[in-house]
Write an enzyme that holds these catalytic residues in place. Structure first.
Site, PDB file in Angstrom:
ATOM      1  N   ARG A 242      -1.117   5.757 -12.586  1.00 59.40           N
ATOM      2  CA  ARG A 242      -1.506   7.153 -12.413  1.00 59.40           C
ATOM      3  C   ARG A 242      -0.808   8.009 -13.471  1.00 59.40           C
ATOM      4  O   ARG A 242       0.363   7.773 -13.789  1.00 59.40           O
ATOM      5  CB  ARG A 242      -1.146   7.636 -11.005  1.00 59.40           C
ATOM      6  CG  ARG A 242      -1.939   6.923  -9.913  1.00 59.40           C
ATOM      7  CD  ARG A 242      -1.521   7.364  -8.518  1.00 59.40           C
ATOM      8  NE  ARG A 242      -2.316   6.695  -7.482  1.00 59.40           N
ATOM      9  CZ  ARG A 242      -2.037   5.509  -6.968  1.00 59.40           C
ATOM     10  NH1 ARG A 242      -0.941   4.847  -7.384  1.00 59.40           N
ATOM     11  NH2 ARG A 242      -2.816   4.958  -6.058  1.00 59.40           N
ATOM     12  N   LYS A 267       1.871   8.169  -4.540  1.00 52.89           N
ATOM     13  CA  LYS A 267       0.877   8.404  -3.495  1.00 52.89           C
ATOM     14  C   LYS A 267       1.219   7.701  -2.192  1.00 52.89           C
ATOM     15  O   LYS A 267       1.002   8.245  -1.106  1.00 52.89           O
ATOM     16  CB  LYS A 267      -0.500   7.956  -3.989  1.00 52.89           C
ATOM     17  CG  LYS A 267      -1.655   8.436  -3.133  1.00 52.89           C
ATOM     18  CD  LYS A 267      -2.979   8.168  -3.809  1.00 52.89           C
ATOM     19  CE  LYS A 267      -4.131   8.751  -3.013  1.00 52.89           C
ATOM     20  NZ  LYS A 267      -5.428   8.517  -3.676  1.00 52.89           N
ATOM     21  N   HIS A 330      -6.454   9.937 -16.122  1.00 52.96           N
ATOM     22  CA  HIS A 330      -6.691   9.135 -14.929  1.00 52.96           C
ATOM     23  C   HIS A 330      -7.822   8.130 -15.145  1.00 52.96           C
ATOM     24  O   HIS A 330      -7.903   7.109 -14.461  1.00 52.96           O
ATOM     25  CB  HIS A 330      -7.025  10.054 -13.750  1.00 52.96           C
ATOM     26  CG  HIS A 330      -6.763   9.440 -12.418  1.00 52.96           C
ATOM     27  ND1 HIS A 330      -7.587   8.486 -11.862  1.00 52.96           N
ATOM     28  CD2 HIS A 330      -5.762   9.640 -11.509  1.00 52.96           C
ATOM     29  CE1 HIS A 330      -7.118   8.135 -10.676  1.00 52.96           C
ATOM     30  NE2 HIS A 330      -6.010   8.812 -10.441  1.00 52.96           N
ATOM     31  N   ARG A 333      -7.608   4.167 -15.507  1.00 52.28           N
ATOM     32  CA  ARG A 333      -7.564   3.280 -14.349  1.00 52.28           C
ATOM     33  C   ARG A 333      -8.951   2.723 -14.044  1.00 52.28           C
ATOM     34  O   ARG A 333      -9.115   1.517 -13.789  1.00 52.28           O
ATOM     35  CB  ARG A 333      -6.999   4.037 -13.138  1.00 52.28           C
ATOM     36  CG  ARG A 333      -5.527   4.353 -13.286  1.00 52.28           C
ATOM     37  CD  ARG A 333      -5.013   5.321 -12.232  1.00 52.28           C
ATOM     38  NE  ARG A 333      -5.095   4.833 -10.870  1.00 52.28           N
ATOM     39  CZ  ARG A 333      -4.263   3.952 -10.328  1.00 52.28           C
ATOM     40  NH1 ARG A 333      -3.292   3.417 -11.061  1.00 52.28           N
ATOM     41  NH2 ARG A 333      -4.378   3.593  -9.062  1.00 52.28           N
ATOM     42  N   HIS A 357      -3.091   0.022  -5.102  1.00 46.50           N
ATOM     43  CA  HIS A 357      -3.897   0.453  -3.968  1.00 46.50           C
ATOM     44  C   HIS A 357      -3.477  -0.336  -2.731  1.00 46.50           C
ATOM     45  O   HIS A 357      -3.019  -1.481  -2.847  1.00 46.50           O
ATOM     46  CB  HIS A 357      -5.377   0.210  -4.243  1.00 46.50           C
ATOM     47  CG  HIS A 357      -5.955   1.162  -5.236  1.00 46.50           C
ATOM     48  ND1 HIS A 357      -7.172   0.958  -5.848  1.00 46.50           N
ATOM     49  CD2 HIS A 357      -5.473   2.332  -5.754  1.00 46.50           C
ATOM     50  CE1 HIS A 357      -7.418   1.949  -6.677  1.00 46.50           C
ATOM     51  NE2 HIS A 357      -6.408   2.801  -6.643  1.00 46.50           N
ATOM     52  N   TYR A 367       0.599  -3.377   1.625  1.00 47.74           N
ATOM     53  CA  TYR A 367       0.865  -3.463   0.193  1.00 47.74           C
ATOM     54  C   TYR A 367       2.104  -4.318  -0.040  1.00 47.74           C
ATOM     55  O   TYR A 367       3.074  -4.222   0.680  1.00 47.74           O
ATOM     56  CB  TYR A 367       1.084  -2.074  -0.427  1.00 47.74           C
ATOM     57  CG  TYR A 367       1.370  -2.182  -1.909  1.00 47.74           C
ATOM     58  CD1 TYR A 367       0.328  -2.447  -2.789  1.00 47.74           C
ATOM     59  CD2 TYR A 367       2.656  -2.089  -2.400  1.00 47.74           C
ATOM     60  CE1 TYR A 367       0.583  -2.615  -4.143  1.00 47.74           C
ATOM     61  CE2 TYR A 367       2.917  -2.247  -3.751  1.00 47.74           C
ATOM     62  CZ  TYR A 367       1.870  -2.506  -4.609  1.00 47.74           C
ATOM     63  OH  TYR A 367       2.119  -2.678  -5.938  1.00 47.74           O
TER      64      TYR A 367
END
Length: 406
Positions: A242, A267, A330, A333, A357, A367
């Site tokens: 990011r 995030k 961005h 990505r 993600h 994750y």
């Protein structure tokens, strides 16, 4: 004799308190400092008491008499007006503490530490602009679904349909927090599912055709700006993190000997590991000679702070790219996600983990920073080699990654 407006207005303070009596217990207390206070003298339960009726001139003689009459009606019904006022004020304070705004700000304060600053600012901005002016003062337990819908319709009417959906989502979060803390019985926003038209989401513009990517990479190599921004541009497609995470990267997070970058994802607040291809390590070592004495890899004009969040997009515009329709910081990505899967044939779960993600697995793990790490190391190097080949104009064919990594 009953007081008159002229008498009340013209009475001057003296060195002692004065009491100017009206009728049926009402009097004006004039202090040496010049204050004029309405008071009601009454008896309840055999005791003499006094009740404030307000301050002149904010409360006129007529208004003071109306308040006196209301208090005397309570007395006639066996109610102490002083106690009744305390109960009423306590109820008002409780309602204020349980208002939508009070509960929303409490919810926000509880969860804000786990959010990125930009995300938190957007949530509070929506609440303050679109919700609090209409629902903020209402007791949250008394709000009905049509009131929430009216708020959403106002946002929709100005053409901000996506924002209206987000406001709906935030209201639901506040209502559910109120339920959990005993301030509401149900989430009335749930009754509004389907009340708004579906929002059509737009994605960050990106370049995903290999021929266009090659053109972009050659343009980056020819960038004439500062060395720091040029390095950020060269690393953006190689790392595809990011933009905010790239520009705020710190040297302490890097181990160039091990070719690794470890940081906390803004995030999701989870740890992330970025394997560094040899090309990325070369760029970082060059940059370290210039900025290694500072905290940030990409320092701004004030070297104690990171470079501006607009720097990469501004550089892309200087190179002639439209950041509204072609490519943004961005967008690297999306470029990597598309080409790695469609042209280099890497499995989507490997790509998604590298993009940081959340990818739930069979064990329920949302994750894992080291999941598929060996596949990701190979993928990052293959990606860097592919970009080099594109830039040089080589004719490339899709890679069978399944047989290559078996």
């Amino acid at each position: 004799m009953a007081l008159t407006d002229l008498k009340v207005r013209n009475t001057k303070p003296t060195d002692k308190q004065q009491k100017l009596f009206d009728e049926r217990g009402l009097y004006l207390l004039v202090t040496p400092a010049g204050g004029k206070w309405w008071r009601l003298k009454y008896r309840f339960g055999g005791k003499e008491k006094s009740l404030s009726m307000g301050v002149f001139p904010d409360v006129t003689l007529k208004e003071a008499r109306e308040r006196r009459d209301a208090a005397r009606k309570l007395l006639a019904n066996g109610v102490d007006p002083g106690i009744e006022r305390k109960v009423r004020r306590a109820g008002a304070a409780e309602r204020a503490a349980n208002s939508f705004e009070a509960v929303a700000r409490e919810w926000f304060a509880k969860y804000k530490p786990g959010w990125a600053k930009s995300h938190a600012d957007k949530i509070m901005g929506r609440l303050e602009k679109d919700v609090f002016p209409w629902l903020g003062g209402r007791p949250i337990a008394e709000i009905a679904a049509p009131e929430v819908l009216a708020v959403l319709r106002r946002v929709e009417a100005r053409g901000a349909l996506d924002t209206a959906h987000r406001v709906h989502q935030n209201c639901g979060q506040v209502f559910r927090y109120a339920i959990a803390t005993g301030r509401a019985a149900r989430d009335v926003s749930a009754d509004l599912r389907g009340a708004l038209p579906a929002a059509s989401h737009t994605h960050f513009p990106s370049v995903t055709e290999p021929s266009e990517v090659a053109e972009l990479l050659r343009a980056i190599d020819g960038f004439k700006g500062t060395f720091v921004v040029q390095c950020a541009l060269r690393l953006a497609p190689l790392l595809f993190v990011r933009p905010g995470e790239l520009r705020t990267a710190k040297w302490a997070q890097f181990d160039l000997d091990k070719a690794q970058w470890r940081y906390t994802v803004s995030k999701t607040k989870t740890e992330h590991l970025v394997p560094l291809a040899t090309q990325a390590v070369v760029i970082l070592r060059e940059l370290h000679a210039l900025t290694g004495r500072w905290q940030f890899v990409f320092p701004g004009r004030d070297p104690k702070k990171p470079m501006s969040g607009a720097a990469v997009n501004a550089a892309l515009r200087r190179m002639g790219f439209d950041t509204k329709t072609e490519i943004t910081g961005h967008g690297f990505r999306a470029m990597a996600r598309t080409i790695l899967h469609e042209h280099l044939r890497f499995p989507s779960e490997v790509i998604e983990h590298q993009l940081a993600h959340k990818v739930p697995d069979a064990l329920g793990t949302a994750y894992n920073r080291t999941k598929f790490i060996y596949d990701r190391i190979k993928m990052m190097q293959a990606w860097a080699d592919y970009l080099d080949a594109l830039k040089s104009g080589a004719e490339l064919v899709p890679i069978d990654t399944l047989s290559r990594t078996a």
